[in-house]
Design a protein around this motif. Structure first.
Motif, short mmCIF file in Angstrom:
data_model
loop_
_atom_site.label_atom_id
_atom_site.label_comp_id
_atom_site.label_asym_id
_atom_site.label_seq_id
_atom_site.Cartn_x
_atom_site.Cartn_y
_atom_site.Cartn_z
N MET A 26 0.83 -1.21 0.00
CA MET A 26 0.00 0.00 0.00
C MET A 26 0.86 1.26 0.00
N PHE A 27 1.84 1.33 0.90
CA PHE A 27 2.67 2.53 0.97
C PHE A 27 3.53 2.69 -0.28
N MET A 28 4.07 1.59 -0.80
CA MET A 28 4.88 1.72 -2.01
C MET A 28 4.03 2.12 -3.20
N ASP A 29 2.79 1.62 -3.24
CA ASP A 29 1.90 2.01 -4.34
C ASP A 29 1.48 3.47 -4.23
N ILE A 30 1.28 3.97 -3.01
CA ILE A 30 0.99 5.40 -2.87
C ILE A 30 2.11 6.21 -3.51
N SER A 32 4.46 5.16 -5.74
CA SER A 32 4.60 4.91 -7.18
C SER A 32 3.49 5.56 -7.99
N GLU A 33 2.25 5.47 -7.50
CA GLU A 33 1.14 5.99 -8.29
C GLU A 33 1.07 7.52 -8.26
N MET A 34 1.59 8.16 -7.23
CA MET A 34 1.70 9.62 -7.26
C MET A 34 2.57 10.06 -8.43
N ILE A 35 3.57 9.25 -8.75
CA ILE A 35 4.45 9.54 -9.89
C ILE A 35 3.85 9.05 -11.19
N HIS A 36 3.42 7.79 -11.21
CA HIS A 36 2.98 7.19 -12.47
C HIS A 36 1.65 7.75 -12.97
N ALA A 37 0.83 8.30 -12.07
CA ALA A 37 -0.41 8.93 -12.51
C ALA A 37 -0.16 10.17 -13.33
N GLY A 154 -3.57 1.76 -1.86
CA GLY A 154 -2.46 2.64 -2.20
C GLY A 154 -2.52 3.11 -3.64
N ALA A 155 -3.01 2.23 -4.53
CA ALA A 155 -3.04 2.58 -5.94
C ALA A 155 -4.02 3.70 -6.25
N PHE A 156 -5.10 3.85 -5.45
CA PHE A 156 -5.98 4.99 -5.72
C PHE A 156 -5.73 6.16 -4.77
N THR A 157 -5.10 5.90 -3.62
CA THR A 157 -4.72 7.00 -2.74
C THR A 157 -3.62 7.85 -3.37
N GLY A 158 -2.69 7.20 -4.05
CA GLY A 158 -1.61 7.92 -4.72
C GLY A 158 -2.12 8.94 -5.73
N VAL A 262 -8.00 6.75 -9.62
CA VAL A 262 -8.74 6.71 -8.36
C VAL A 262 -10.00 5.86 -8.52
N VAL A 263 -10.75 6.10 -9.59
CA VAL A 263 -11.97 5.33 -9.84
C VAL A 263 -11.63 3.86 -10.04
N MET A 264 -10.60 3.60 -10.86
CA MET A 264 -10.19 2.23 -11.11
C MET A 264 -9.75 1.55 -9.82
N GLY A 265 -8.91 2.25 -9.03
CA GLY A 265 -8.39 1.67 -7.80
C GLY A 265 -9.47 1.41 -6.77
N LEU A 266 -10.46 2.30 -6.69
CA LEU A 266 -11.55 2.09 -5.74
C LEU A 266 -12.35 0.84 -6.10
N ALA A 267 -12.66 0.69 -7.40
CA ALA A 267 -13.38 -0.51 -7.83
C ALA A 267 -12.54 -1.76 -7.61
N TYR A 268 -11.26 -1.66 -7.86
CA TYR A 268 -10.32 -2.77 -7.66
C TYR A 268 -10.28 -3.16 -6.18
N ALA A 269 -10.11 -2.17 -5.30
CA ALA A 269 -9.99 -2.45 -3.87
C ALA A 269 -11.27 -3.06 -3.31
#
Length: 402
Positions: A26-30, A32-37, A154-158, A262-269
């Motif tokens: 979760m923390f690493m995805d936060i 990574s996704e802040m950058i990759h988004a 983490g993927a949608f929080t980022g 964010v939408v994708m990550g919320l549905a995923y989570a």
């Protein structure tokens, strides 16, 4: 570490180390996704690269991670130290994060992305094998679904943080990239202090040479069936960078483009844990079929439903398909591989599907440049339909006991 209570079901029965591994992800995805988004938009809008170049970079980066995974997974079988390799991989990922705000040109970004994915490759297979090592067989779907849910939070929080920081900094990409450094180092700390690796049983024999032909033959037909399904599936599931570019084509400003993640990550989570728990009670292939139906629907909506409504629905369906497939593939690998070769099995799976992801990203980028986003997502729907057809044949034949 005390053994898990196998009489309980659900998240409370999942070992603490799995929870900790989920928080690490979760923390690493936060971070990574802040950058990759923002990275695809930064490369296209600021640095002037083509969409095809984005596809090439993303494909090479992910394929690099997959190539490294096969060696790290095999090494973890040989030395019996999966946590050590995970720490090295996550640590390398954390150390590369400051390169993104410091990068002076495209070559620096490509280099940082490449090294970051090497770290991902080092940690991926040992981490996935470690989840199976600490979890009883009847809870594997639940455990992988839980870890995937925390990862996806983490993927949608980022991206949410990226949106907020882009607004606060008046679209200052570099400053947002600096903020992304912090959660990466938190992830490494949680891994070091919160994850406990079980000792290898005295009777267990270390893999003599995991990549040797004799060792590979022990993986069995069930494992190779899972790999074959995963390969065709990966051709349909190209990089999420194309979802961000699809948002741009729908007219979203750069500040709001990460909202698709964010939408994708919320549905995923929301779907990953229930899908994993469901797969412990039903046949895993049946749950995968639901995921493939969701992917076909997502591709068709993203290709042919116009406007922001089509974008939102398509991205939500994409997230649901991820929840119904990603953790299940991990559970299927753990189910089908011998315990002594789990690292090798995960490494091989990630290697082959990573190469398929490279091909998928190249195809997606080329189709986008040549014929627009409709062709990219329509092609994805075709590959997803082929995967579903293969799954139906496998289900009817009852092969591999999956």
């Amino acid at each position: 570490m005390s053994p898990p209570d196998t009489h309980r079901r659900g998240a409370r029965a999942v070992p603490r180390s799995v929870w900790a591994l989920g928080l690490v992800s979760m923390f690493m995805d936060i971070s990574s996704e802040m950058i990759h988004a923002l990275l695809p938009l930064y490369m296209v809008a600021v640095l002037g690269t083509s969409v095809l170049a984005v596809g090439v970079i993303e494909g090479i980066a992910e394929a690099t991670a997959s190539v490294v995974k096969v060696f790290s997974g095999s090494l973890s079988d040989r030395i019996g130290k999966r946590k050590l390799l995970a720490v090295i991989g996550y640590g390398l990922g954390a150390l590369t994060k400051p390169v993104f705000p410091l990068a002076g040109g495209l070559e620096w970004l490509v280099g940082a992305r490449f090294i970051d994915r090497v770290g991902k490759g080092i940690r991926g297979a040992p981490r996935d094998a470690l989840v199976a090592d600490v979890t009883p067989a009847e809870l594997r779907g639940t455990a992988y679904g839980l870890r995937q849910t925390l990862d996806t939070i983490g993927a949608f929080t980022g991206p949410l943080l990226a949106i907020a920081l882009m607004g606060w900094t008046a679209n200052n990409y570099r400053l947002v990239f600096w903020w992304a450094v912090l959660p990466a180092f938190v992830a490494v700390a949680v891994l070091v202090f919160g994850v406990h690796e079980p000792s290898r049983p005295a009777a267990a024999r270390p893999a003599r040479l995991p990549l040797h032909r004799a060792e590979l033959a022990q993986l069995g037909a069930g494992f190779w069936w899972v790999v074959a399904i995963g390969l065709v599936f990966t051709l349909a599931r190209f990089s999420e960078a194309f979802l961000i570019l699809r948002a741009q084509s729908a007219g979203l400003a750069p500040m709001w483009a990460p909202a698709v993640l964010v939408v994708m990550g919320l549905a995923y989570a929301l779907s990953a844990y229930p899908a994993g728990a469901l797969s412990d009670r039903l046949r895993r292939l049946d749950v995968l079929l639901v995921g493939l139906a969701l992917l076909i629907a997502a591709d068709l909506v993203l290709a042919f439903m116009p406007g922001l409504a089509g974008l939102g629905l398509g991205v939500a369906l994409w997230g649901l398909h991820m929840g119904f497939t990603q953790g299940l593939f991990n559970a299927l690998i753990a189910d089908s591989a011998p315990a002594a070769l789990r690292g090798t099995a995960f490494g091989l799976y990630h290697l082959l599907t990573g190469l398929a992801l490279l091909l998928a990203s190249l195809i997606a980028g080329a189709l986008w440049d040549a014929a627009g986003y409709q062709a990219t997502f329509a092609c994805g729907a075709v590959f997803a339909a082929l995967t579903m057809a293969g799954l139906l044949v496998l289900r009817r034949s009852g092969r591999a006991g999956l």
